[in-house]
Design an enzyme around this catalytic site. Sequence first.
Site, mmCIF file in Angstrom:
data_model
loop_
_atom_site.group_PDB
_atom_site.id
_atom_site.type_symbol
_atom_site.label_atom_id
_atom_site.label_comp_id
_atom_site.label_asym_id
_atom_site.label_seq_id
_atom_site.Cartn_x
_atom_site.Cartn_y
_atom_site.Cartn_z
ATOM 1 N N THR A 133 0.975 -1.181 0.248
ATOM 2 C CA THR A 133 0.265 0.116 0.041
ATOM 3 C C THR A 133 0.731 1.041 -0.033
ATOM 4 O O THR A 133 2.148 0.850 0.520
ATOM 5 C CB THR A 133 -1.007 0.080 0.925
ATOM 6 O OG1 THR A 133 -1.869 0.962 1.026
ATOM 7 C CG2 THR A 133 -0.246 -0.328 2.443
ATOM 8 N N ASP A 134 0.407 2.483 -0.887
ATOM 9 C CA ASP A 134 0.805 3.524 -0.090
ATOM 10 C C ASP A 134 1.236 4.549 1.344
ATOM 11 O O ASP A 134 1.549 5.561 1.389
ATOM 12 C CB ASP A 134 0.573 4.485 -1.124
ATOM 13 C CG ASP A 134 -1.471 4.877 -1.061
ATOM 14 O OD1 ASP A 134 -1.390 4.190 -0.091
ATOM 15 O OD2 ASP A 134 -1.611 5.759 -1.120
ATOM 16 N N GLU A 135 0.264 3.554 1.919
ATOM 17 C CA GLU A 135 0.083 3.749 3.493
ATOM 18 C C GLU A 135 1.320 4.161 4.407
ATOM 19 O O GLU A 135 1.713 4.257 4.892
ATOM 20 C CB GLU A 135 -1.560 3.395 4.158
ATOM 21 C CG GLU A 135 -2.207 3.301 3.404
ATOM 22 C CD GLU A 135 -3.572 2.765 4.874
ATOM 23 O OE1 GLU A 135 -3.456 3.417 5.313
ATOM 24 O OE2 GLU A 135 -4.659 3.161 3.855
ATOM 25 N N TYR A 158 -2.239 -0.481 10.760
ATOM 26 C CA TYR A 158 -2.278 -1.415 10.185
ATOM 27 C C TYR A 158 -1.470 -0.936 9.078
ATOM 28 O O TYR A 158 -0.443 -2.068 8.271
ATOM 29 C CB TYR A 158 -3.432 -0.400 9.011
ATOM 30 C CG TYR A 158 -3.523 -0.728 7.755
ATOM 31 C CD1 TYR A 158 -3.295 -2.107 6.950
ATOM 32 C CD2 TYR A 158 -3.459 0.166 6.443
ATOM 33 C CE1 TYR A 158 -3.835 -2.324 6.043
ATOM 34 C CE2 TYR A 158 -3.691 -0.346 5.686
ATOM 35 C CZ TYR A 158 -3.717 -1.819 5.055
ATOM 36 O OH TYR A 158 -3.788 -1.792 3.420
ATOM 37 N N LYS A 162 1.788 -3.592 7.251
ATOM 38 C CA LYS A 162 2.400 -3.566 6.249
ATOM 39 C C LYS A 162 3.321 -3.409 5.760
ATOM 40 O O LYS A 162 4.472 -4.117 4.717
ATOM 41 C CB LYS A 162 1.008 -2.898 5.311
ATOM 42 C CG LYS A 162 -0.019 -3.308 5.296
ATOM 43 C CD LYS A 162 -1.004 -4.272 4.359
ATOM 44 C CE LYS A 162 -0.673 -4.720 2.907
ATOM 45 N NZ LYS A 162 -0.661 -6.246 2.685
HETATM 46 N N1 LIG Z 1 -8.166 -1.949 -0.330
HETATM 47 C C1 LIG Z 1 -6.841 -0.589 -0.733
HETATM 48 O O1 LIG Z 1 -7.401 0.346 -0.933
HETATM 49 C C2 LIG Z 1 -6.140 -0.675 -0.777
HETATM 50 C C3 LIG Z 1 -5.150 -0.342 -1.382
HETATM 51 C C4 LIG Z 1 -3.502 -0.671 -1.168
HETATM 52 C C5 LIG Z 1 -3.124 -2.010 -0.714
HETATM 53 N N2 LIG Z 1 -4.091 -3.039 -0.686
HETATM 54 C C6 LIG Z 1 -3.552 -3.815 0.008
HETATM 55 O O2 LIG Z 1 -4.529 -5.190 -1.262
HETATM 56 C C7 LIG Z 1 -4.293 -5.781 -0.433
HETATM 57 C C8 LIG Z 1 -6.088 -6.655 -0.647
HETATM 58 O O3 LIG Z 1 -6.549 -5.682 0.240
HETATM 59 P P1 LIG Z 1 -8.557 -5.880 0.100
HETATM 60 O O4 LIG Z 1 -8.867 -4.665 0.162
HETATM 61 O O5 LIG Z 1 -9.042 -6.727 -1.056
HETATM 62 O O6 LIG Z 1 -8.672 -6.458 1.374
HETATM 63 P P2 LIG Z 1 -9.564 -7.185 2.609
HETATM 64 O O7 LIG Z 1 -9.574 -7.394 3.351
HETATM 65 O O8 LIG Z 1 -11.150 -7.074 1.357
HETATM 66 O O9 LIG Z 1 -9.302 -8.800 1.748
HETATM 67 C C9 LIG Z 1 -8.387 -9.434 2.787
HETATM 68 C C10 LIG Z 1 -8.379 -11.037 2.386
HETATM 69 O O10 LIG Z 1 -7.793 -11.550 3.734
HETATM 70 C C11 LIG Z 1 -8.041 -12.328 3.648
HETATM 71 N N3 LIG Z 1 -7.194 -12.908 4.642
HETATM 72 C C12 LIG Z 1 -6.818 -11.580 6.255
HETATM 73 N N4 LIG Z 1 -6.112 -12.607 7.176
HETATM 74 C C13 LIG Z 1 -5.823 -13.296 6.117
HETATM 75 C C14 LIG Z 1 -4.978 -14.593 6.408
HETATM 76 N N5 LIG Z 1 -3.644 -14.922 7.756
HETATM 77 N N6 LIG Z 1 -4.685 -15.768 5.705
HETATM 78 C C15 LIG Z 1 -5.571 -15.998 4.543
HETATM 79 N N7 LIG Z 1 -6.384 -14.829 4.491
HETATM 80 C C16 LIG Z 1 -6.107 -13.922 5.069
HETATM 81 C C17 LIG Z 1 -9.877 -11.671 4.298
HETATM 82 O O11 LIG Z 1 -10.160 -13.136 4.124
HETATM 83 C C18 LIG Z 1 -9.900 -11.154 3.260
HETATM 84 O O12 LIG Z 1 -10.749 -12.023 2.317
HETATM 85 C C19 LIG Z 1 -3.993 -6.010 1.340
HETATM 86 O O13 LIG Z 1 -3.093 -6.450 1.369
HETATM 87 C C20 LIG Z 1 -3.898 -4.470 1.544
HETATM 88 O O14 LIG Z 1 -3.192 -4.268 2.261
HETATM 89 C C21 LIG Z 1 -5.889 -2.363 -0.548
#
Ligand SMILES: NC(=O)c1ccc[n+]([C@@H]2O[C@H](COP(=O)([O-])OP(=O)(O)OC[C@H]3O[C@@H](n4cnc5c(N)ncnc54)[C@H](O)[C@@H]3O)[C@@H](O)[C@H]2O)c1
Length: 361
Positions: A133-135, A158, A162
């Site tokens: 993430t950019d965070e 968070y 990350k």
């Molecule tokens: N949503 C955003 O805006 C955003 C931006 C930048 C980066 N990200 C990164 O992208 C990735 C996905 O984000 P998202 O928004 O789809 O998140 P989300 O919360 O919608 O989905 C996360 C998924 O991971 C699963 N999960 C959590 N812990 C787990 C574990 N220990 N073992 C197996 N599965 C597990 C959850 O059940 C869920 O299905 C993350 O790593 C997040 O940090 C998200």
Amino acid sequence: MSEQTILVCGGAGFIGANFVRLVLERGLGRVVVLDKLTYAGNALNVPKDPRVAFVRGDIADRELLQALLREHGPRWVVNFAAETHVDRSIDSPDPFLHSNVVGTFQLLEAIRHWWYSAPKARREAFRFLQVSTDEVYGSIPEGETASEGSPYRPSSPYAASKAAGDHFVLAYHATYRLPVLLTHSSNNFGPYQYPEKLIPLMILNALDGRDLPIYGDGGNVRDWLYVTDHCEALLLVLERGEIGARYNIGGGQQKTNLEVVDAICAVVQELLPASRNAQLFERGLSTYEELKRFVVDRPGHDRRYALDFGYIRRELGWEPRHDFLSGLRATVRWYAEHRDWCRAVLAGRYDRERLGLGRPV
Ligand SMILES: NC(=O)c1ccc[n+]([C@@H]2O[C@H](COP(=O)([O-])OP(=O)(O)OC[C@H]3O[C@@H](n4cnc5c(N)ncnc54)[C@H](O)[C@@H]3O)[C@@H](O)[C@H]2O)c1
């Protein structure tokens, strides 16, 4: 399974579910989804397709990972699995340490052992992509952007978790030559996002005539990226990215939270005019804007995220395809048409209450 298998950790969450769909659309092979199904993950999000196998499990379970790697011998492993809501990390950081730090580490360990003993051709073709993430860059001053060379300055539990996961990924490349790729994307929006995050929460609340809570003065800036644009960038990085490199993936569309909420009010109005919304009528309101409420800010709330994503543009020729408004229209329509999905994923898990005030849970 063949070398065209992709192991998608966290594929039952928001971005993972969109990524799996894109892989299927492009005919890139079979997919094994490994997901723990936390409150944010749902088996409903995994496409019913003979090319997709679903395994419920934790990325921190190294034995399970080793068995999956031996069985499927994937060409790529993509890690989306994480705890992702900043507000929840403020109330209860432990699961963030478990999934985002220990989970990433155990996944890397399982991969390292499997990869070392894999046949040469498999070892050479293999890629591990960590979705970050950019965070991790923290709040970026007005007029500046974070590039891949910017220092890590995470503010929330968070972001810190990350960042720690990222450091393990890069250390496994430096130490063991593991073929890793690392991406930092800005805020995503689109279908399948759990309705605790700003955009889907505001859409549902507007449709239901509920208050639209805006943290602080609403001036916090995020760079919005439509989820399928992000997924296309991830595929390019997997196909053509340089091993060991990091890629920022931004939308180039910086908006304050207040601007986002105003845009949602306008787009919901196009779809369901306020004059026809029974819940608004019952509250004696005649516009969606009247639902806006300024509420106490999130502790440690980063003021501004802004990414320089010139590197992926130059090196891989990637550009985001959706502008904010067209992506938002598609997103509002999707949520309005998927109320059953919303009810199913929220039921017994989250009632749209305020989170992230730092009250221990
Ligand atoms: N949503 C955003 O805006 C955003 C931006 C930048 C980066 N990200 C990164 O992208 C990735 C996905 O984000 P998202 O928004 O789809 O998140 P989300 O919360 O919608 O989905 C996360 C998924 O991971 C699963 N999960 C959590 N812990 C787990 C574990 N220990 N073992 C197996 N599965 C597990 C959850 O059940 C869920 O299905 C993350 O790593 C997040 O940090 C998200």
